[in-house]
Write an enzyme that holds these catalytic residues in place. Sequence first.
Site, PDB file in Angstrom:
ATOM      1  N   LYS A   1       0.837  -1.212   0.000  1.00 61.00           N
ATOM      2  CA  LYS A   1       0.000   0.000   0.000  1.00 61.00           C
ATOM      3  C   LYS A   1       0.873   1.264   0.000  1.00 61.00           C
ATOM      4  O   LYS A   1       0.681   2.151  -0.824  1.00 61.00           O
ATOM      5  CB  LYS A   1      -0.938   0.003   1.222  1.00 61.00           C
ATOM      6  CG  LYS A   1      -1.891  -1.201   1.249  1.00 61.00           C
ATOM      7  CD  LYS A   1      -2.846  -1.155   2.417  1.00 61.00           C
ATOM      8  CE  LYS A   1      -2.159  -1.297   3.774  1.00 61.00           C
ATOM      9  NZ  LYS A   1      -1.508  -2.622   3.989  1.00 61.00           N
TER      10      LYS A   1
ATOM     11  N   ARG B   1      -9.743  -0.350   9.391  1.00 62.76           N
ATOM     12  CA  ARG B   1      -9.267  -1.724   9.590  1.00 62.76           C
ATOM     13  C   ARG B   1     -10.333  -2.649  10.138  1.00 62.76           C
ATOM     14  O   ARG B   1     -10.070  -3.845  10.315  1.00 62.76           O
ATOM     15  CB  ARG B   1      -8.085  -1.739  10.552  1.00 62.76           C
ATOM     16  CG  ARG B   1      -6.859  -1.099   9.962  1.00 62.76           C
ATOM     17  CD  ARG B   1      -5.693  -1.350  10.885  1.00 62.76           C
ATOM     18  NE  ARG B   1      -4.574  -0.524  10.484  1.00 62.76           N
ATOM     19  CZ  ARG B   1      -3.320  -0.922  10.493  1.00 62.76           C
ATOM     20  NH1 ARG B   1      -3.016  -2.135  10.894  1.00 62.76           N
ATOM     21  NH2 ARG B   1      -2.366  -0.129  10.123  1.00 62.76           N
TER      22      ARG B   1
ATOM     23  N   ARG C   1      11.554  -5.680   4.702  1.00 61.40           N
ATOM     24  CA  ARG C   1      11.247  -4.249   4.528  1.00 61.40           C
ATOM     25  C   ARG C   1      12.235  -3.363   5.280  1.00 61.40           C
ATOM     26  O   ARG C   1      12.582  -3.636   6.419  1.00 61.40           O
ATOM     27  CB  ARG C   1       9.826  -3.957   5.022  1.00 61.40           C
ATOM     28  CG  ARG C   1       9.511  -2.462   5.058  1.00 61.40           C
ATOM     29  CD  ARG C   1       8.033  -2.177   5.066  1.00 61.40           C
ATOM     30  NE  ARG C   1       7.347  -2.722   6.228  1.00 61.40           N
ATOM     31  CZ  ARG C   1       6.011  -2.680   6.380  1.00 61.40           C
ATOM     32  NH1 ARG C   1       5.252  -2.127   5.444  1.00 61.40           N
ATOM     33  NH2 ARG C   1       5.449  -3.193   7.449  1.00 61.40           N
TER      34      ARG C   1
HETATM   35  P1  ADP Z   1       2.119  -1.875   3.242  1.00 62.85           P
HETATM   36  O1  ADP Z   1       2.143  -0.369   3.164  1.00 62.85           O
HETATM   37  O2  ADP Z   1       0.916  -2.468   2.568  1.00 62.85           O
HETATM   38  O3  ADP Z   1       2.315  -2.402   4.632  1.00 62.85           O
HETATM   39  P2  ADP Z   1       4.712  -1.687   1.880  1.00 62.85           P
HETATM   40  O4  ADP Z   1       4.395  -0.791   0.745  1.00 62.85           O
HETATM   41  O5  ADP Z   1       5.456  -1.107   3.038  1.00 62.85           O
HETATM   42  O6  ADP Z   1       3.359  -2.427   2.389  1.00 62.85           O
HETATM   43  O7  ADP Z   1       5.511  -2.949   1.280  1.00 62.85           O
HETATM   44  C1  ADP Z   1       6.012  -3.961   2.140  1.00 62.85           C
HETATM   45  C2  ADP Z   1       7.380  -4.430   1.649  1.00 62.85           C
HETATM   46  O8  ADP Z   1       7.219  -5.163   0.432  1.00 62.85           O
HETATM   47  C3  ADP Z   1       8.343  -3.298   1.320  1.00 62.85           C
HETATM   48  O9  ADP Z   1       9.642  -3.711   1.676  1.00 62.85           O
HETATM   49  C4  ADP Z   1       8.227  -3.141  -0.197  1.00 62.85           C
HETATM   50  O10 ADP Z   1       9.436  -2.656  -0.774  1.00 62.85           O
HETATM   51  C5  ADP Z   1       7.934  -4.546  -0.640  1.00 62.85           C
HETATM   52  N1  ADP Z   1       7.013  -4.620  -1.794  1.00 62.85           N
HETATM   53  C6  ADP Z   1       5.954  -3.825  -2.064  1.00 62.85           C
HETATM   54  N2  ADP Z   1       5.330  -4.227  -3.182  1.00 62.85           N
HETATM   55  C7  ADP Z   1       6.014  -5.326  -3.635  1.00 62.85           C
HETATM   56  C8  ADP Z   1       5.869  -6.196  -4.775  1.00 62.85           C
HETATM   57  N3  ADP Z   1       4.880  -6.046  -5.671  1.00 62.85           N
HETATM   58  N4  ADP Z   1       6.773  -7.197  -4.909  1.00 62.85           N
HETATM   59  C9  ADP Z   1       7.764  -7.375  -3.997  1.00 62.85           C
HETATM   60  N5  ADP Z   1       7.951  -6.588  -2.924  1.00 62.85           N
HETATM   61  C10 ADP Z   1       7.093  -5.569  -2.736  1.00 62.85           C
END
Ligand code: ADP
Length: 213
Positions: free
Chosen positions: A29, A95, A129
Amino acid sequence: LRVCLKTARRLACLMAGSIVLFGPPGAGKGTQAGRIVNLTGKPQVSTGDMLRSAVKAGSPMGMAAKEFMVIIGLIEERLQGDDADSGVLFDGFPRTIPQAESLERIANVTSVISIEVPDDAIVERIVGRRMDPETDEIYHVTFKPAPSEVESRLIQRPDDNEETVRARLEAYHAQTAPLADWYAERGLLISIDGNSSIEEVGSSVEDAVRNNA
Ligand code: ADP
């Protein structure tokens, strides 16, 4: 919309459609939010960040009643901002169904973009992450490596470990996932396959925004 009848900027409010970016923790997200902001001009409202700065210890799930009131108050205040005249992008909220019901009273949600990712992929994403505290850029050790000059300042969120992720996913399935059906019943849900590369998910997200939001 009855929400808008109470505000001074009635017309702007009636036209304002907000988007909810929905999905499990680690779905991508935060990674995709910027594309939606660029396409729509709607500012991102990340309630996690708002809550972290408003109350000292913000627990993401099982939000206490007090925190819940705080967050709804903060959102209401945020929606009064000039840059929110054409709606906002909610990231990380609501949520739970009760939260969605409260949100309905203060915002005009016109689409919900749900990024769907299986649990096993989520664990790998969250454990890898990394965040840049200076720019808030989100990286991943494998899927989105940081440039070498920022590598030394990267941080890992304390709750981004495997055990915590499993517990967060459990809470997500119990409390948050039912919201997808709730929004689907209202004709607002757009599901996206989030189990592919950042670029591929990004173009699906952009298509969804162009066609629906
Ligand atoms: P959220 O905001 O939904 O918790 P994030 O945007 O922080 O998720 O993404 C979580 C982790 O996954 C981050 O380290 C990001 O770089 C990685 N990530 C996001 N989208 C993808 C994808 N399509 N494929 C692989 N890794 C991804």
